[in-house]
Structure formats: C-alpha cells, structure tokens
Design a protein around this motif. Structure first.
Motif, PDB file in Angstrom:
ATOM      1  N   LEU A  23      42.732  44.170  53.505  1.00  0.00           N
ATOM      2  CA  LEU A  23      41.578  43.368  52.753  1.00  0.00           C
ATOM      3  C   LEU A  23      42.140  43.056  51.268  1.00  0.00           C
ATOM      4  O   LEU A  23      42.352  41.774  51.044  1.00  0.00           O
ATOM      5  N   LEU A  24      42.559  44.063  50.597  1.00  0.00           N
ATOM      6  CA  LEU A  24      43.168  43.708  49.326  1.00  0.00           C
ATOM      7  C   LEU A  24      44.453  42.922  49.090  1.00  0.00           C
ATOM      8  O   LEU A  24      44.667  42.127  48.464  1.00  0.00           O
ATOM      9  N   TYR A  25      45.191  43.228  50.270  1.00  0.00           N
ATOM     10  CA  TYR A  25      46.625  42.401  50.188  1.00  0.00           C
ATOM     11  C   TYR A  25      46.170  41.122  50.522  1.00  0.00           C
ATOM     12  O   TYR A  25      47.026  40.121  49.980  1.00  0.00           O
ATOM     13  N   MET A  26      45.351  40.675  51.572  1.00  0.00           N
ATOM     14  CA  MET A  26      44.865  39.272  51.808  1.00  0.00           C
ATOM     15  C   MET A  26      44.641  38.714  50.805  1.00  0.00           C
ATOM     16  O   MET A  26      45.012  37.368  50.583  1.00  0.00           O
ATOM     17  N   VAL A  27      43.820  39.187  49.738  1.00  0.00           N
ATOM     18  CA  VAL A  27      43.237  38.581  48.587  1.00  0.00           C
ATOM     19  C   VAL A  27      44.410  38.378  47.652  1.00  0.00           C
ATOM     20  O   VAL A  27      44.619  37.269  47.076  1.00  0.00           O
ATOM     21  N   ALA A  28      45.281  39.424  47.351  1.00  0.00           N
ATOM     22  CA  ALA A  28      46.416  39.275  46.843  1.00  0.00           C
ATOM     23  C   ALA A  28      47.440  38.101  47.100  1.00  0.00           C
ATOM     24  O   ALA A  28      47.791  37.233  46.146  1.00  0.00           O
ATOM     25  N   PHE A  29      47.544  38.221  48.226  1.00  0.00           N
ATOM     26  CA  PHE A  29      48.562  37.132  48.755  1.00  0.00           C
ATOM     27  C   PHE A  29      47.976  35.627  48.737  1.00  0.00           C
ATOM     28  O   PHE A  29      48.801  34.823  48.544  1.00  0.00           O
ATOM     29  N   LEU A  30      46.728  35.528  48.937  1.00  0.00           N
ATOM     30  CA  LEU A  30      46.122  34.216  48.901  1.00  0.00           C
ATOM     31  C   LEU A  30      46.196  33.792  47.430  1.00  0.00           C
ATOM     32  O   LEU A  30      46.480  32.561  47.102  1.00  0.00           O
ATOM     33  N   ASP A  31      45.754  34.623  46.397  1.00  0.00           N
ATOM     34  CA  ASP A  31      45.896  34.331  45.121  1.00  0.00           C
ATOM     35  C   ASP A  31      47.291  34.016  44.547  1.00  0.00           C
ATOM     36  O   ASP A  31      47.429  33.007  43.732  1.00  0.00           O
ATOM     37  N   ARG A  32      48.352  34.627  45.537  1.00  0.00           N
ATOM     38  CA  ARG A  32      49.725  34.248  45.002  1.00  0.00           C
ATOM     39  C   ARG A  32      50.263  33.001  45.432  1.00  0.00           C
ATOM     40  O   ARG A  32      50.991  32.337  44.854  1.00  0.00           O
ATOM     41  N   VAL A  33      49.714  32.631  46.757  1.00  0.00           N
ATOM     42  CA  VAL A  33      50.349  31.344  47.588  1.00  0.00           C
ATOM     43  C   VAL A  33      49.441  30.075  47.556  1.00  0.00           C
ATOM     44  O   VAL A  33      49.807  28.936  48.029  1.00  0.00           O
ATOM     45  N   ASN A  34      48.134  30.309  46.909  1.00  0.00           N
ATOM     46  CA  ASN A  34      47.279  29.085  47.255  1.00  0.00           C
ATOM     47  C   ASN A  34      47.719  28.003  46.475  1.00  0.00           C
ATOM     48  O   ASN A  34      46.931  26.894  46.823  1.00  0.00           O
ATOM     49  N   GLY A  79      46.861  57.258  39.053  1.00  0.00           N
ATOM     50  CA  GLY A  79      46.218  57.442  40.440  1.00  0.00           C
ATOM     51  C   GLY A  79      46.107  56.098  40.819  1.00  0.00           C
ATOM     52  O   GLY A  79      45.680  55.181  40.102  1.00  0.00           O
ATOM     53  N   ALA A  80      46.192  55.925  42.180  1.00  0.00           N
ATOM     54  CA  ALA A  80      45.776  54.470  42.958  1.00  0.00           C
ATOM     55  C   ALA A  80      44.502  53.984  42.568  1.00  0.00           C
ATOM     56  O   ALA A  80      44.347  52.745  42.325  1.00  0.00           O
ATOM     57  N   ARG A  81      43.487  54.873  42.646  1.00  0.00           N
ATOM     58  CA  ARG A  81      42.180  54.345  42.407  1.00  0.00           C
ATOM     59  C   ARG A  81      41.865  53.520  41.257  1.00  0.00           C
ATOM     60  O   ARG A  81      41.388  52.401  41.126  1.00  0.00           O
ATOM     61  N   ARG A  82      42.204  53.993  39.982  1.00  0.00           N
ATOM     62  CA  ARG A  82      42.035  53.584  38.941  1.00  0.00           C
ATOM     63  C   ARG A  82      42.896  52.189  38.768  1.00  0.00           C
ATOM     64  O   ARG A  82      42.618  51.152  38.221  1.00  0.00           O
ATOM     65  N   TRP A  83      44.183  52.387  38.927  1.00  0.00           N
ATOM     66  CA  TRP A  83      45.362  51.343  38.784  1.00  0.00           C
ATOM     67  C   TRP A  83      44.998  50.488  39.549  1.00  0.00           C
ATOM     68  O   TRP A  83      45.175  49.105  39.083  1.00  0.00           O
ATOM     69  N   LEU A  84      44.871  50.367  40.886  1.00  0.00           N
ATOM     70  CA  LEU A  84      44.777  49.277  41.713  1.00  0.00           C
ATOM     71  C   LEU A  84      43.529  48.567  41.483  1.00  0.00           C
ATOM     72  O   LEU A  84      43.408  47.209  41.299  1.00  0.00           O
ATOM     73  N   ALA A  85      42.210  49.429  40.879  1.00  0.00           N
ATOM     74  CA  ALA A  85      41.112  48.415  40.403  1.00  0.00           C
ATOM     75  C   ALA A  85      41.190  47.659  39.278  1.00  0.00           C
ATOM     76  O   ALA A  85      40.795  46.489  39.320  1.00  0.00           O
ATOM     77  N   ILE A  86      42.088  48.077  38.588  1.00  0.00           N
ATOM     78  CA  ILE A  86      42.144  47.386  37.012  1.00  0.00           C
ATOM     79  C   ILE A  86      43.251  46.242  37.496  1.00  0.00           C
ATOM     80  O   ILE A  86      42.740  45.305  36.879  1.00  0.00           O
ATOM     81  N   LEU A  87      44.262  46.253  38.424  1.00  0.00           N
ATOM     82  CA  LEU A  87      45.040  45.271  38.720  1.00  0.00           C
ATOM     83  C   LEU A  87      44.206  44.039  39.420  1.00  0.00           C
ATOM     84  O   LEU A  87      44.450  42.915  39.229  1.00  0.00           O
ATOM     85  N   LEU A  88      43.325  44.459  40.330  1.00  0.00           N
ATOM     86  CA  LEU A  88      42.655  43.340  41.113  1.00  0.00           C
ATOM     87  C   LEU A  88      41.697  42.744  40.067  1.00  0.00           C
ATOM     88  O   LEU A  88      41.516  41.234  40.240  1.00  0.00           O
ATOM     89  N   VAL A  89      41.013  43.341  39.164  1.00  0.00           N
ATOM     90  CA  VAL A  89      40.228  42.496  38.251  1.00  0.00           C
ATOM     91  C   VAL A  89      41.159  41.617  37.259  1.00  0.00           C
ATOM     92  O   VAL A  89      40.773  40.560  37.228  1.00  0.00           O
ATOM     93  N   VAL A  90      42.229  42.042  36.860  1.00  0.00           N
ATOM     94  CA  VAL A  90      42.934  41.416  35.775  1.00  0.00           C
ATOM     95  C   VAL A  90      43.598  39.833  36.540  1.00  0.00           C
ATOM     96  O   VAL A  90      43.392  38.979  36.263  1.00  0.00           O
ATOM     97  N   TRP A  91      44.313  40.286  37.887  1.00  0.00           N
ATOM     98  CA  TRP A  91      44.741  39.089  38.577  1.00  0.00           C
ATOM     99  C   TRP A  91      43.615  38.076  39.285  1.00  0.00           C
ATOM    100  O   TRP A  91      43.786  37.044  38.852  1.00  0.00           O
ATOM    101  N   PHE A 178      41.055  27.491  43.301  1.00  0.00           N
ATOM    102  CA  PHE A 178      41.348  28.973  42.262  1.00  0.00           C
ATOM    103  C   PHE A 178      40.042  29.515  41.988  1.00  0.00           C
ATOM    104  O   PHE A 178      40.119  30.949  42.137  1.00  0.00           O
ATOM    105  N   VAL A 179      38.782  29.040  41.872  1.00  0.00           N
ATOM    106  CA  VAL A 179      37.630  29.775  41.667  1.00  0.00           C
ATOM    107  C   VAL A 179      37.290  30.588  42.611  1.00  0.00           C
ATOM    108  O   VAL A 179      37.044  31.632  42.789  1.00  0.00           O
ATOM    109  N   LEU A 180      37.134  29.821  44.144  1.00  0.00           N
ATOM    110  CA  LEU A 180      36.649  30.532  45.206  1.00  0.00           C
ATOM    111  C   LEU A 180      37.429  31.430  45.699  1.00  0.00           C
ATOM    112  O   LEU A 180      37.130  32.548  46.219  1.00  0.00           O
ATOM    113  N   GLU A 181      38.702  31.318  45.481  1.00  0.00           N
ATOM    114  CA  GLU A 181      39.828  32.336  45.876  1.00  0.00           C
ATOM    115  C   GLU A 181      40.189  33.298  44.976  1.00  0.00           C
ATOM    116  O   GLU A 181      40.815  34.306  45.298  1.00  0.00           O
TER     117      GLU A 181
END
Length: 418
Positions: A23-34, A79-91, A178-181
């Motif tokens: 699910l996280l990768y789907m969101v990341a990829f969508l924001d990358r290529v939309n 650690g994965a929990r904190r770092w991945l959470a930060i990356l998601l919010v920023v991107w 861009f807003v919705l995705e």
C-alpha cells in the motif's frame, strides 16, 4: 520450475508486513508518476514543452540519486518505523504543493524535492526485506511488494484520467490530481508510526520461540564475507544493469499516456487503455517472482526490448498495445528477479549501502529515459527515435543482467518443517 515452499513462520511475516508495504509503495509510485496524466492538461496551462516535461519527470531521480545512500543509512540508524513515517509525510506535503505551482522553475524544483523525499523509501524497504526473509524467499516477497507498482498504474491510470475532469473550488483538474493523490501519503505516514516495527526483535506479534527461530534461520542464511573485489564487481555490474533497465521502466511509465493520446485516444480514455500493459506486468511479476532460473531475467529484458522496438514501428493502436504489453511484461517481470539476484550476495548492514548504491545508479537511467524521450520527441517530432533508444538500452541490460541461481539454496529448518 515449481515455487519454493514457505513455512508458517514466513507466511505469518508476509501477511503482517507485505500488504501494508505494498500500500505504501502504491502511494509512493502514484505520487512519483502521476505527472504523466497531469501533463495532459498542465503542460498547456503552464506552457511546458515536451523537452521540459521529460526533464522535470527525470529531475526527480537526480534528487533521488544524490540522497539515496544517506537516506538508507538513516533508516539503518533510526529504524524503519520512524524513518519511513517521516518520509511519507514529507513527500505527501511536497506532492500536494505541486498543485499550486505557477511557473516552470517551481515545477522543476518541486520534482527535485519530491525525489529527495522519496529517496529512502524503495531501497529502505528492499533492505527491510532482508531483515525478515532468507534469500530463498526474497524474490517472491520482493515480487509481491513490487507488484504494487503495476497495480497502482492499473487502478491509478483511469482514476487520474477522470480526476482531470474536476474543476471545483477554483482548482483545475491537474491541481486536484496532486491534492487528492498526495494527501494519502501524509495520512499513511501517521499510520506507519503505529503499524511498522523496526525489525524482528521489536515485533510484538512474535512469540519468544518464533523470534529465536527466525534469528537462527537468518543467521544461518548469511553468506560468508566475500572478497572485496568480488563484491564490488557485483555491485558495479548490477548498478549498470539497473541503469539501463530504468531507462525502459520510466520511459514507459512517464510517456505511455502521451503516446496513447498521440495514437488518437482522448485524455480520459488513455487511462483505461493504460490498464492492459500494467495488468500484464503485474501478472508477470507474480509469476516470475515465484520461479528460479538463471535465464529468466535476460530473457525478459529481451522481450521488453522487442516491445519498445515494435512501438517505434507500429502506428495503429492495436499493434502499439500489443507492444506495450510486451514491454511491460519484460520490465515488471524482471524486477523481483533482478533484486533477488542483486541481494543474494549481500547480507547484514552492508546490504543497506549496497542496495542504495545500485538503486542510486539506476536513478541516472530513470532520469535519462524520460529526458531522452522528450528531447528526441521535440527534435524529430516523433516518438520512434526515443523508443528505439530505449530498446537498445534494454537489449544492453539483457547482456549484463545478473544471473538468478538455477537451483534454490538449501531449505532452512523452518521451511523443511512446512
């Protein structure tokens, strides 16, 4: 060849981690290529040429490349929990901000910043997989995780095309895109803080016996320390291969909607026409991620090269769609095999840096693919030259592709008990 068996322990880990990571990768990829769909109307509104569009699509990967290794080392440290959470919010914030650009420099700058924000996610998850699964299962698990990319495109393409029809609250369709995705990344960043764990030692859903068994299995699975020269030659070979393959991967992803429109489809219909290639790519990832043969990966790259070669020849929609499907099967089907072969000779913390190096070099190809397509399109007023260039790149990747071991490693005790 039959798929490798999976023990109850690894099935439990897979069900706990892989669906959420997908699910996280789907969101990341969508924001990358939309932007591939936003560009269908945004380029006209902002006066963006084909060359600038290709450059902006690719500049994402320059930021990605420059910050990927330090970002992956931060994951190991934090650690994965904190770092991945930060990356998601920023991107997510950066993606939403793209809706409010008013100039070309802002467009390029935010694409660069988005690349920085996403730089630690994909290689971080690949490294994260090595903490949970032995080498014998990584291709299958990576295939399941990476299938999120073509699934994202299957679902996201028609949705993105229809979002372009929105014109509410003073925002145009591409701004709503861009807003919705972008907003889901911010939400999932908060959720990740509570769902993910840093590794097996901190997993509350493990019993004491399961934790001990997994630690023993992964310790026994670690490869002996190879000679430094041998490891570096492996990293160099896989890095160059990934660079060449990324030219094709992102040349397809960023230009598919525009090529479809050029073949006569409407902007909305292009979203639906994009589904069959990505559906075929998703099926290929699942099928080939479960099989082991040293010739699958170079063979898949050849199939992709033939697909791009045909795309430069066919002028009808039916022929082009057949070639799009071939290209997608080769590119997506090869992804889990590539990363399994790449990580097979890496273990421990050194794997984090090695994976990041390979992915960073691949980012150069990810920049070159879209940029070359845009430049050659403006130069020749045709997509053929760019598609043939990508075909050559995929053919070269097939020659250098790392070989998947033809025989599976010995089963671990947990797998033997399955």
């Amino acid at each position: 060849m039959s798929p490798i068996p999976m023990s109850p322990l690894y099935r439990k880990i897979a069900w706990r981690l892989v669906p959420f990571l997908m699910l996280l990768y789907m969101v990341a990829f969508l924001d990358r290529v939309n932007i591939s769909f936003a560009a269908l109307t945004m380029n006209r509104d902002l006066g963006i040429s084909e060359s600038l569009y290709g450059f902006a699509a690719g500049i994402f990967f320059i930021g990605y490349c420059l910050f990927e290794v330090p970002a992956n080392l931060m994951l190991v440290r934090m650690g994965a929990r904190r770092w991945l959470a930060i990356l998601l919010v920023v991107w997510g914030v950066v993606s939403v901000a793209t809706a409010f650009i008013t100039s070309k420099p802002q467009y390029v700058a935010l694409r660069f910043l988005l690349g920085i924000a996403e730089s630690g996610f994909f290689p971080g998850v690949i490294f994260y997989m090595t903490l949970w699964f032995p080498r014998s299962l990584r291709a299958r698990m990576m295939g399941l995780f990476m299938v999120a990319a073509p699934i994202c495109n299957c679902i996201g393409s028609p949705i993105s095309a229809h979002i372009l029809l929105l014109h509410n609250a003073g925002l145009k369709g591409w701004q709503w895109l861009f807003v919705l995705e972008g907003a889901p990344a911010v939400i999932l960043g908060v959720v990740s803080w509570f769902v993910l764990v840093d590794g097996p030692a901190s997993a509350p859903w493990f019993s004491a016996d399961e934790r001990v068994l997994l630690a023993r299995e992964l310790h026994d699975d670690e490869i002996p320390h190879a000679e430094g020269t041998s490891v570096w030659l492996h990293i160099v070979r896989t890095s160059i291969t990934y660079l060449l393959a990324s030219v094709g991967f992102y040349g397809l992803t960023f230009w598919l909607p525009k090529i479809l429109v050029g073949l006569g489809t409407t902007a909305t219909a292009s979203g639906w026409w994009a589904v069959p290639p990505y559906a075929a790519g998703a099926a290929a990832m699942i099928i080939f991620g479960r099989l082991r043969n040293q010739w699958w990966l170079p063979g898949l790259y050849v199939v992709s090269a033939l697909g791009f070669l045909g795309l430069g020849v066919f002028t009808g929609l039916a022929g082009a769609m057949f070639c799009f499907v071939l290209a997608a099967i080769g590119i997506f089907g090869g992804l889990p095999l590539f990363w399994s072969a790449t990580t097979a000779r890496m273990s421990g913390k050194a794997a984090g840096a090695g994976i990041a190096i390979v992915n960073s070099v691949g980012a150069i190809g990810a920049f070159a693919g879209p940029a070359l397509m845009g430049w050659l399109r403006d130069l020749t007023h045709s997509y053929s030259a760019g598609l043939w260039t990508i075909s050559l790149s995929m053919a070269a990747a097939s020659i250098l592709a790392p070989r998947q071991p033809s025989a599976a490693p010995p089963l671990t005790a947990a797998e033997e008990s399955a």
